[in-house]
Scaffold this motif. Structure first.
Motif, PDB file in Angstrom:
ATOM      1  N   SER A 132      -1.648   6.990  -1.263  1.00  0.00           N
ATOM      2  CA  SER A 132      -2.861   7.304  -2.043  1.00  0.00           C
ATOM      3  C   SER A 132      -3.793   6.105  -2.226  1.00  0.00           C
ATOM      4  O   SER A 132      -4.788   6.208  -2.954  1.00  0.00           O
ATOM      5  CB  SER A 132      -2.477   7.920  -3.393  1.00  0.00           C
ATOM      6  OG  SER A 132      -1.452   7.197  -4.008  1.00  0.00           O
ATOM      7  N   CYS A 133      -3.512   4.981  -1.578  1.00  0.00           N
ATOM      8  CA  CYS A 133      -4.386   3.804  -1.681  1.00  0.00           C
ATOM      9  C   CYS A 133      -5.763   4.080  -1.080  1.00  0.00           C
ATOM     10  O   CYS A 133      -5.881   4.746  -0.052  1.00  0.00           O
ATOM     11  CB  CYS A 133      -3.791   2.635  -0.903  1.00  0.00           C
ATOM     12  SG  CYS A 133      -2.685   1.583  -1.842  1.00  0.00           S
TER      13      CYS A 133
ATOM     14  N   HIS B 274      -6.473   0.663  -5.800  1.00  0.00           N
ATOM     15  CA  HIS B 274      -6.384   1.864  -6.629  1.00  0.00           C
ATOM     16  C   HIS B 274      -7.457   1.791  -7.698  1.00  0.00           C
ATOM     17  O   HIS B 274      -7.663   0.747  -8.304  1.00  0.00           O
ATOM     18  CB  HIS B 274      -5.017   1.979  -7.302  1.00  0.00           C
ATOM     19  CG  HIS B 274      -3.979   2.557  -6.410  1.00  0.00           C
ATOM     20  ND1 HIS B 274      -3.699   3.892  -6.373  1.00  0.00           N
ATOM     21  CD2 HIS B 274      -3.176   1.973  -5.495  1.00  0.00           C
ATOM     22  CE1 HIS B 274      -2.754   4.114  -5.474  1.00  0.00           C
ATOM     23  NE2 HIS B 274      -2.423   2.962  -4.919  1.00  0.00           N
TER      24      HIS B 274
ATOM     25  N   HIS C 247       0.837  -1.210   0.000  1.00  0.00           N
ATOM     26  CA  HIS C 247       0.000   0.000   0.000  1.00  0.00           C
ATOM     27  C   HIS C 247       0.866   1.252   0.000  1.00  0.00           C
ATOM     28  O   HIS C 247       2.073   1.199   0.242  1.00  0.00           O
ATOM     29  CB  HIS C 247      -0.956  -0.003   1.193  1.00  0.00           C
ATOM     30  CG  HIS C 247      -0.271  -0.079   2.526  1.00  0.00           C
ATOM     31  ND1 HIS C 247       0.023   1.039   3.270  1.00  0.00           N
ATOM     32  CD2 HIS C 247       0.191  -1.136   3.237  1.00  0.00           C
ATOM     33  CE1 HIS C 247       0.620   0.674   4.387  1.00  0.00           C
ATOM     34  NE2 HIS C 247       0.747  -0.638   4.403  1.00  0.00           N
ATOM     35  N   CYS C 248       0.226   2.380  -0.290  1.00  0.00           N
ATOM     36  CA  CYS C 248       0.921   3.669  -0.312  1.00  0.00           C
ATOM     37  C   CYS C 248      -0.018   4.741   0.231  1.00  0.00           C
ATOM     38  O   CYS C 248      -1.159   4.461   0.582  1.00  0.00           O
ATOM     39  CB  CYS C 248       1.350   4.011  -1.737  1.00  0.00           C
ATOM     40  SG  CYS C 248      -0.016   4.405  -2.834  1.00  0.00           S
TER      41      CYS C 248
ATOM     42  N   HIS D 118       4.958  -0.082  -6.588  1.00  0.00           N
ATOM     43  CA  HIS D 118       3.864   0.651  -5.960  1.00  0.00           C
ATOM     44  C   HIS D 118       4.315   1.988  -5.375  1.00  0.00           C
ATOM     45  O   HIS D 118       3.587   2.971  -5.432  1.00  0.00           O
ATOM     46  CB  HIS D 118       3.210  -0.215  -4.879  1.00  0.00           C
ATOM     47  CG  HIS D 118       1.832   0.225  -4.575  1.00  0.00           C
ATOM     48  ND1 HIS D 118       0.750  -0.185  -5.315  1.00  0.00           N
ATOM     49  CD2 HIS D 118       1.356   1.085  -3.646  1.00  0.00           C
ATOM     50  CE1 HIS D 118      -0.335   0.402  -4.853  1.00  0.00           C
ATOM     51  NE2 HIS D 118       0.003   1.183  -3.841  1.00  0.00           N
TER      52      HIS D 118
HETATM   53 ZN    ZN Z   1      -1.299   2.629  -3.194  1.00  0.00          ZN
END
Ligand code: ZN
Length: 457
Positions: free
Chosen positions: A159-160, A175, A156-157, A375
Motif C-alpha cells: 500500500s506504499c 505513507h 515498502h509494502c 511496516h
Molecule cells: Zn508501505
C-alpha cells in the motif's frame, strides 16, 4: 431529580452528582472506553484459522495499549508482556509477542477499524459531550487535511505510495493519510474520525490522490452519520468546482480557502463588486491594529463554472502602520451577513487546529506518529497509524469529558509528563483500573501500592 436531591440533603447533592452524570463520566472515562474498544474490536472477523492461540481482539488491544502508553517502540511493549496491568487495565487476556503482533495485524483490512471509531463517537453523542462543539445553526466544523508519516527508499509494502525521482529514477516509498476531525474555535480538543489512507493510484499526482481520498472519506462520513450537519473546512486545494459539487451532493456546507493565484477570476469578481459598490465591509480594532472583513454573496467560482455560485469572504488584519499582516480568503455556501461574518472567519481559521492540535500532537507530543513500529507486507503500517489515531481519539475524549484526567494533566503540567508517569507507574505498581491509576497520581498515593510480582506471568 434536581428537586429530589435538594430535599434529601444539600450535601448529598454536592457529593453525589445525579446518577446520569455519573454514568456519562463512566462511559467516557479510560476504563469505559477500553471496554468499548474491546467490544468493538471483537466484531472484526479474524482472518486466521480457528484455534489460533492469540486472539485478534487481544492483539488489537495490545497494539492500542502500546499507543495509549506512548511506547517509543515495540521493544518497550515486549518488556511489559508479563505486566499484570496490561491484563487489568487494557482487558487483554493473552498478549502476543512483538513478532506475533506484526504478523497477526498485517493482513487486517484497515477499513475494518472504521466502526471502532464510530463506537467511540456514538458514546460521545450519547453522553451529550459533542453539544458544546456545535458551531453554527446546528452544524459542526469538520476539518480535513492530509499528512505524510512514513518515507523510505528501502522499506515498502503493497500500500506504499511510490515517488520516482525524475532524474535519478530512485524510488521513495511513502505513507500518507487524510485526517478528518470535529473542532470548535473555543475548544482545544479535536474529535478525529477514522482517517482515510492515501494509497498508490496509477499515474496520479499527490494532490489528485489527496483529493480522491477526500471524496472517499467524505462519502464514508456521510454514510456513517447521515443526519449530522457539517461545515467542511479545507485549504485552497479544495476550492475547485468538482469538489464543491461533491460537497453539495453530500449536503455538507463548506468554508474553503481561496488564493489569488489559483482563483484569478474570483478575485477579479471581488474587484468588480467593489467598483459596483456591492461589497459589504465591516472593521474593528484588534490589539494595536485593525481587522477588516469584506464579503460579497453569489459570485461565480470561475469562468468555466458560471453556474456554480459561492459567497466570498475576505479578511485582512492591518498592523499599526496600516500594512496588511494577515490576509485570508474563503469561499462558502453559507450566506454571509454583517452579523455572521466574524463567526465564519473564526470557522475558516479553525483549520489550523487539524495541523497544530492533531498532526503536531501525534508527531511531537509523545505519540511517535512517524516512528516505524513495523511496516509489514500488506497493511501493517496503515493499521498501526489508524490505531494511533484511535489512541488519540480516546485521549481527546478523556480530555473533553473526564474531570479526573484533566485534574491529573493539570497537576503534572504537560501531556508528556502524564505519559511519562503512566509508563513509570506501570512498571512499578499494580493498579485496579485506569481510574485507580489517575487517582494515585492525583493524590500522590504511589507509596501505598504493591509492586508487581516478578513471577506475575
Ligand atoms: Zn508501505
Amino acid at each position: 431529580m434536581f428537586r429530589e436531591a435538594v430535599t434529601v440533603s444539600k450535601f448529598s447533592m454536592i457529593l453525589r452528582p445525579p446518577r446520569q452524570i455519573v454514568n456519562i463520566r463512566k462511559h467516557l472515562s479510560a476504563d469505559g472506553l477500553h471496554a468499548l474498544l474491546r467490544a468493538a474490536f471483537n466484531e472484526i472477523p479474524d482472518h486466521r484459522r480457528e484455534g489460533s492461540p492469540i486472539s485478534l481482539v487481544d492483539t488489537l488491544m495490545s497494539a492500542f495499549a502500546t499507543f495509549a502508553l506512548k511506547d517509543p517502540s515495540l521493544l518497550a511493549f515486549e518488556e511489559r508482556r508479563n505486566d499484570e496491568n496490561m491484563r487489568t487495565l487494557f482487558r487483554i487476556q493473552r498478549l502476543p509477542c512483538d513478532t506475533q503482533m506484526r504478523e497477526i495485524l498485517d493482513p487486517v483490512d484497515p477499513e475494518q477499524l472504521r466502526p471502532v471509531f464510530g463506537s467511540v463517537f456514538r458514546e460521545l453523542q450519547r453522553g451529550q459531550a459533542l453539544k458544546p462543539l456545535v458551531f453554527y445553526k446546528g452544524c459542526y466544523l469538520l476539518l480535513l487535511d492530509g499528512t505524510g508519516y512514513f518515507s523510505s527508499q528501502q522499506i515498502h509494502c503493497d500500500s506504499c505510495l511510490k515517488k520516482v525521482h525524475a532524474e535519478t529514477g530512485a524510488v521513495t516509498y511513502q505513507h500518507q493519510m487524510l485526517a478528518a476531525a470535529l473542532a470548535h474555535p473555543d475548544y482545544k480538543e479535536v474529535i478525529p474520525f477514522a482517517p482515510e489512507p492515501i494509497c498508490q493510484q496509477d499515474g496520479n499526482t499527490k494532490n489528485d490522490c489527496e483529493r480522491n481520498a477526500a471524496k472517499r472519506l467524505l462519502r464514508k462520513i456521510r454514510q456513517e452519520h447521515p443526519r449530522l450537519k457539517f461545515i467542511v473546512v479545507e485549504d485552497g486545494l479544495a476550492s475547485n468546482a468538482p469538489h464543491i459539487r461533491e460537497l453539495m451532493a453530500l449536503h455538507m456546507h463548506f468554508i474553503l480557502g481561496a488564493k489569488p493565484g489559483d482563483h484569478e477570476f474570483l478575485f477579479d469578481q471581488l474587484t468588480v463588486a467593489f467598483e459596483d459598490d456591492r461589497v459589504t465591509t465591516i472593521s474593528w480594532k484588534v490589539g494595536d491594529g485593525q481587522a477588516e472583513i469584506s464579503f460579497v454573496n453569489q459570485v461565480p467560482l470561475n469562468a468555466s463554472n458560471p453556474d456554480l455560485l459561492v459567497n466570498l469572504l475576505h479578511y485582512v488584519e492591518y498592523g499599526p502602520d496600516g500594512a496588511p499582516r494577515k490576509v485570508f480568503t474563503w469561499v462558502t455556501d453559507l450566506r454571509i451577513t454583517p452579523s455572521n461574518a466574524r463567526l465564519l472567519v473564526r470557522g475558516g481559521r479553525t483549520r489550523w487546529k487539524i495541523e497544530n492540535e492533531t498532526f503536531n500532537t501525534l508527531k511531537n507530543q509523545g505519540y511517535h506518529f512517524e516512528h516505524n513500529f513495523g511496516h509489514g507486507k500488506q497493511h501493517l503500517s496503515v493499521v498501526f497509524s489508524m490505531l494511533m489515531m484511535l489512541a488519540f481519539l480516546v485521549d481527546q475524549t478523556q480530555q473533553l469529558c473526564c474531570p479526573l484526567f484533566r485534574a491529573v494533566w493539570q497537576k503534572l503540567g504537560s501531556k508528556r509528563a502524564l505519559w511519562d508517569h503512566l509508563r513509570s507507574h506501570f512498571r512499578h505498581f499494580i493498579f485496579q483500573s485506569m481510574k485507580h491509576f489517575y487517582e494515585v497520581i492525583l493524590y500522590s498515593l504511589a507509596t501505598n501500592l504493591p509492586a508487581p510480582s516478578l513471577n506475575s506471568s
